[in-house]
Scaffold this motif. Structure first.
Motif, PDB file in Angstrom:
ATOM      1  N   GLN A 117       0.826   4.187  -2.810  1.00 18.40           N
ATOM      2  CA  GLN A 117       0.882   5.513  -2.433  1.00 18.40           C
ATOM      3  C   GLN A 117       1.779   6.435  -3.065  1.00 18.40           C
ATOM      4  O   GLN A 117       1.557   7.671  -3.680  1.00 18.40           O
ATOM      5  CB  GLN A 117       0.922   5.621  -0.803  1.00 18.40           C
ATOM      6  N   GLU A 136       6.959  12.568  -0.981  1.00 17.90           N
ATOM      7  CA  GLU A 136       6.922  13.045   0.456  1.00 17.90           C
ATOM      8  C   GLU A 136       6.896  14.691   0.451  1.00 17.90           C
ATOM      9  O   GLU A 136       6.570  15.194   1.611  1.00 17.90           O
ATOM     10  CB  GLU A 136       7.878  12.341   1.382  1.00 17.90           C
ATOM     11  N   ASP A 159       0.756  -1.129   0.116  1.00 17.62           N
ATOM     12  CA  ASP A 159       0.117  -0.031  -0.131  1.00 17.62           C
ATOM     13  C   ASP A 159       0.702   1.170   0.040  1.00 17.62           C
ATOM     14  O   ASP A 159       0.625   2.128  -0.636  1.00 17.62           O
ATOM     15  CB  ASP A 159      -0.927  -0.122   1.206  1.00 17.62           C
ATOM     16  N   VAL A 160       2.009   1.174   0.783  1.00 15.71           N
ATOM     17  CA  VAL A 160       3.061   2.343   0.853  1.00 15.71           C
ATOM     18  C   VAL A 160       3.454   2.635  -0.525  1.00 15.71           C
ATOM     19  O   VAL A 160       3.603   3.747  -1.062  1.00 15.71           O
ATOM     20  CB  VAL A 160       3.958   2.164   1.993  1.00 15.71           C
TER      21      VAL A 160
END
Length: 777
Positions: free
Chosen positions: A231, A453, A227-228
């Motif tokens: 993302q 990020e 999932d990361v």
């Protein structure tokens, strides 16, 4: 041929191309219209609509194409519904014999796979928990399995799992109780080759992002991406690079074609074959092989079809308009699978190519490096409405990431495919080279993760309604139009409706949404300027987190970017499981209850925008069990709500002794999911709600709600709404107006959804009349 003949031929070609485009759009419109229906119409209806198209009149061909598209979609849907597990067989344990028809996906607790029945067209998605013999694609197995009708949670903004099952031709889900191998030999299949290649690549590579990317690019197997990882791809607008599509297929086909054209003339005299034909054939075979190993996903199909049309045109030495190729590819995809219109990949894949063609003919059609400089942000901007519509978010850094990665893939794709192929054929030589590619990909990934990020790397907006999407697309077409079109900047106005968010209630009013999170609870209360979340839904051993998958998408779909207060009623995982995901993704003003630093206690109270919130239970801190659940009463001029967590009979009795008059509510979220240990007769009579909402999973193993509990609420005139049956339930409470009730599974029903009651899909075959008594008083 004279100049006049050439001009006439050119005109005919252009007219034909334009006709193909219009016919393809009309066929698409017919298919799409059918997939917006709650029930399928009888096939005789489109057959009758064909009659006007049999008479020549302006536009009759377009009419015929649209009706044929609708007819084909109905025929396809009828065939799928006939193979689906009947509603009456929900929960049955059956013996199934068939072959594993997918790459098995193994996680910490289970293996999931698709079983293709030997006896009929039915395909089931099964899970086998615990230890079991290894499964290989193509193997024959006999299973004893408990089956369910395809179904998933139904909430605004969340992923339509039932629609995904429908697109994948999956007619039942379930879990294996026992299984044994058949004696039949496994036939040859592409999936069997894919699994063998996947296992060989796993053995050659280390576990990590580099290996996951290689398996995704070579085999279309993205199961190793976490999932990361997804993302990171979403935040940078690079998810399309992991969908094997035109970039990958087209690049491989071009390299093979150019390589063969250059190599074939060097063959000895007398051995030279027709260079163009052989180069095209070799290129097509390479593209087909790559598409097959990638699993023939929708973007892969579109790319393969377009490559095939271009190669045929090259061999026949006939010019072909790119827009005509795109139209023919779209028709071919829809003929093969009408349900493709439900897939985001269908729209994004075809729209990306269509916008590229439009931009190249427009003001971005010349200028060398300047064209490339503006092409990426223009394409990202052009796809933003669709991205918002499907995913509710858009990437700000996507132009930068794609401007670097798309040219880089001209090296990455050949390097990955070449070294992976060598590792499969000659492991001793290929494996070390593949590990070098793996290390390079892992290094590049760290840069991409850093970019993801960055502050404002992506923005989340409310998923726009269809009408705002259409206005935005028209505005973009005007804004990015060719030079010479006046006032192009006015097209930007068409983007403004995308910024619309659902209106908050006016002062003094509020709304309540009880979400369908399976066997658990999550409710959202919104006033004019504040939002409260009561419980966060469950998290499961498999890793599925309803906080991330269901609650957060709902909040974003409503334009909610901050939670002013969160109440976690008690410590059970079905109430607090999603809290960590929500807390990490959204600002929270104050949190009380279990898993927080502040307990909820009777007497706590606050006012928001003319609405009163008052905690009725518990009286002492520290309770994590059911009877220690927070009980919250909300009241405004439009009505009142009682949220009860999992309290049982002892807590209900304590509330009756302390707050007998304060328990009356228009809407009651039923204690403990409707268990027979709660909702005592005295408590139900004291609350006397107009609506009683049972937050329980569809056919949950505890049998909630208990029939006796339902009867008690019905005896006081309450309409009983079971979230597992009707999906998310929303109540709007406004001063001077009756309570407005919306049930998501009924309001936004499609024929492929699991029926609330009655039979699925077909007009006249079932009825929703069984839900009418739930309307309440």
């Amino acid at each position: 041929m004279g100049a006049g003949g050439r001009q006439a031929g050119s005109a005919r070609g252009l007219t034909g191309a334009r006709d193909v485009r219009l016919l393809a759009l009309a066929f698409l419109a017919g298919v799409l219209a059918v997939h917006q229906l709650a029930t399928l119409p009888p096939l005789w209806l489109p057959a009758m609509l064909l009659l006007p198209g049999l008479v020549r009149w302006p536009g009759h061909a377009i009419w015929l194409a649209a009706v044929l598209g609708a007819s084909w979609a109905i025929i396809d849907a009828e065939q799928r519904l006939s193979a689906r597990l009947p509603v009456a067989a929900e929960g049955d344990t059956r013996t199934l014999t068939g072959r594993v028809a997918s790459l098995p996906e193994r996680d910490a607790i289970r293996t999931r796979f698709v079983l293709q029945s030997d006896a009929d067209p039915a395909r089931s998605r099964l899970a086998w928990y615990g230890e079991h013999p290894p499964l290989r694609s193509g193997d024959c197995w006999q299973f004893t399995a408990q089956l369910s009708v395809p179904q998933g949670s139904a909430n605004p903004g969340s992923f339509d799992y039932e629609g995904w099952l429908w697109r994948q031709h999956l007619h039942a889900t379930g879990y294996v109780e026992a299984g044994r191998r058949c004696d039949a030999d496994a036939p040859w299949s592409v999936n069997r080759w894919r699994q063998a290649a996947s296992e060989q690549l796993k053995a050659a590579l280390d576990e990590g992002i580099g290996a996951a990317l290689i398996r995704g690019l070579v085999l279309g197997d993205r199961s190793a991406l976490t999932d990361v990882d997804w993302q990171v791809l979403r935040h940078t607008g690079t998810s399309h690079l992991m969908a094997i599509s035109g970039l990958h297929i087209g690049l491989l086909a071009t390299l093979v074609f150019l390589g063969l054209r250059r190599a074939l003339p060097w063959l000895p005299a007398g051995m030279n074959p027709p260079v163009l034909t052989v180069a095209a054939l070799g290129s097509g075979l390479a593209a087909f092989g790559y598409a097959a190993f990638a699993g023939f996903a929708l973007p892969t199909q579109r790319a393969l079809l377009m490559v095939a049309v271009v190669l045929v045109a090259l061999v026949l030495r006939r010019p072909v308009l790119p827009s005509r190729v795109l139209a023919l590819a779209g028709l071919a995809v829809l003929m093969r699978d009408p349900a493709a219109v439900l897939a985001p990949g269908f729209w994004l894949s075809f729209a990306a190519v269509a916008w590229i063609l439009y931009l190249l003919r427009g003001r971005l059609g010349s200028g060398g490096w300047r064209r490339w400089l503006w092409w990426q942000p223009a394409l990202v901007l052009a796809l933003t409405p669709l991205t918002l519509f499907w995913f509710g978010q858009a990437s700000i850094v996507a132009p930068l990431a794609n401007a670097v990665l798309i040219p880089a893939f001209a090296v990455v794709v050949p390097a990955v495919l070449g070294t992976a192929g060598l590792a499969l054929i000659w492991p001793d030589l290929g494996a070390p080279l593949l590990r070098l590619v793996e290390a390079s990909l892992a290094t590049g990934w760290r840069s991409l993760a850093w970019l993801a990020e960055l502050p404002m790397a992506q923005v989340s907006l409310t998923a726009p309604p269809v009408w705002t999407l259409l206005i935005a697309l028209v505005g973009l077409a005007w804004w990015l139009a060719p030079r010479g079109i006046p006032a192009r900047w006015l097209g930007a106005i068409g983007l403004l409706p995308l910024m619309m968010v659902p209106l908050a209630p006016p002062p003094g009013a509020f709304n309540l949404a009880v979400l369908d999170v399976g066997q658990g609870l999550s409710a959202v209360v919104r006033t004019a300027g504040h939002t409260l979340l009561f419980d966060a839904g469950p998290r499961y051993r498999s890793g599925f987190d309803t906080g991330r998958a269901l609650v957060l998408p709902y909040l974003k779909s409503q334009g909610i970017r901050r939670l002013d207060r969160v109440v976690i009623s008690h410590g059970d995982i079905d109430h607090r499981g999603g809290w960590p995901a929500i807390r990490s993704a959204m600002p929270v003003g104050q949190a009380v209850g279990a898993a927080t630093d502040r307990p909820c206690l009777a007497g706590q109270a606050w006012h928001w925008d003319g609405v009163e919130f008052r905690m009725l239970h518990p009286t002492t801190p520290g309770g994590q069990d059911n009877d220690g659940s927070c009980v919250l009463r909300i009241s405004g001029a439009g009505g009142s709500v009682l949220l009860t967590g999992d309290i049982e009979a002892p807590a209900e009795q304590a509330l009756l002794e302390r707050e007998a008059e304060g328990l009356a509510a228009d809407i009651l979220v039923v204690p403990h999911h409707g268990s027979d240990s709660s909702s005592t007769t005295a408590f139900v009579q004291a609350a006397a709600p107009a609506f009683a909402v049972v937050p329980a999973g569809w056919r949950n193993r505890w049998g909630f709600p208990d029939p006796a509990v339902v009867a008690r609420y019905q005896q006081v005139g309450a309409g009983v709404l079971h979230t597992g049956r009707v999906g998310a339930v929303r109540f709007d409470l406004r001063p001077g107006q009756p309570v407005n009730v919306s049930r998501w599974r009924i309001r936004y029903r499609r024929f492929w959804h699991r029926p609330v009651c009655g039979s699925a899909g077909r007009a006249g075959s079932g009825s929703l009349s069984c839900v009418q008594p739930e309307e309440g008083r």
